[in-house]
Enzyme design. Sequence first.
Site: not given
Length: 451
Positions: A155, A347, A359, A376
């Site tokens: 080590e 969503k 838009h 829009a």
Amino acid sequence: MVAVAILAAGRGTRMKSNLPKVLHPLGGRSLVERVLESCQLINPEKRLIIIGYQAEAVKQTLEPYEGIEFVEQKEQLGTGHAIIQLIPYLQNFQGDLLVLNGDVPLLRSESLHHLIEIHKTNQNSATILTAHLPHPKGYGRVFCDGNNLVTQIVEERDCTDAQRQNKRVNGGIYCFNWPQLAEVLPKLKPDNDQQEYYLTDVVKYLNSVMAVDVEDYLEISGINDRKQLATAYDILQNRIKDYWMRAGVTLIDPDSITIDDTVELQPDVIIEPQTHLRGQTVIGSGCRIGPGSLIENSKIGENVTVLYAVITDSEVESGCRIGPYAHLRGEAKIKASCRIGNFVEIKKSTVGEKSNVAHLSYLGDATLGDKVNVGAGTITANYDGVKKHPTVIGNNTKTGANSVLVAPVTIGNDVTIAAGSVINKDVPDDSLAIARERQKNISGWRMKTDD
């Protein structure tokens, strides 16, 4: 027969975190998951995970993986002590034991397979994966004779100045003949500065221990702190991006792009700068993604353009244009040849073929037919403060600018919603719906002033 043991008991204090070191994420998966998956192609007889610090958290993370046994190391007294805990679990096992570290996540399956082959071919007591590092600080040194047989492993903290000049290091990956290892494990003593049981001390008790150099020394990179975690991520990303560029994917400014190794890309995809592809994402041929886009756990069809958009847990069919500044989430499904434009959020909704939401709109819990034009500023008001309600819009329907559709509501086929309307009742097919106050003009009116 091969059994695999993964050392995952330590806390990793240099990470300065309450999270166990092996659970820190690297490219979408924890370190220990990456180590576990690196040995899948070996098809081991047994898979043993040695746990200690926050054992339940490690168990929970690895719960989806079948056929795993957990071995608890209640006190972390070194690697040798960890392997001693395996004895009750491998009492009748006569094969080889592959020992891996849960914080060495960049190992390739091919390297492990090669290690095992060399071990079996030479009938070694143990075979150690080693590497020649340009800067070996922090690693134990491996000393071999002319036949590549290991004479000593030291080590670094126990090395003399002369021994530190040796650049052949121990990668911490071992393949042991288990019956021979089990016989000598009781001989280990904690006679070092750390008062730990070093697994490497078994070398002096075994008959033949061979060293095998890994092809790419970066594979043995261990993670001890956040800087090393970031370095490992860079190495992983370079591998992934190199693979996809060779497979026919164009990456413009690769250094600014990140791709998880769970992502699937088809030829002739173009990835623009500052784009990040994560999770179980699939992108079809001919797509142009970015710049400035994030796609996670989503399926993108062929010939889709995505510009400055965020898409998570959603599906976009072929020929669509998404963005700039669009957000698709929560199982949104956009069917073929749609346009989802500036500052649009969708969503848990389905948008039918050849529809436009160009838009400043929000569609939640909505189902749109084909060839719908959403004006829009159109909003689906789907939440009443207690629960969410659906909106259904039929084929060939148009909503005027600044419309609000108060769910639950169904709009038929070939309907026109007048601009500025608040629709809270169903609208039948072939209708014009107007829901607003009539304009009133007052002649000769002047605003009062102080003059």
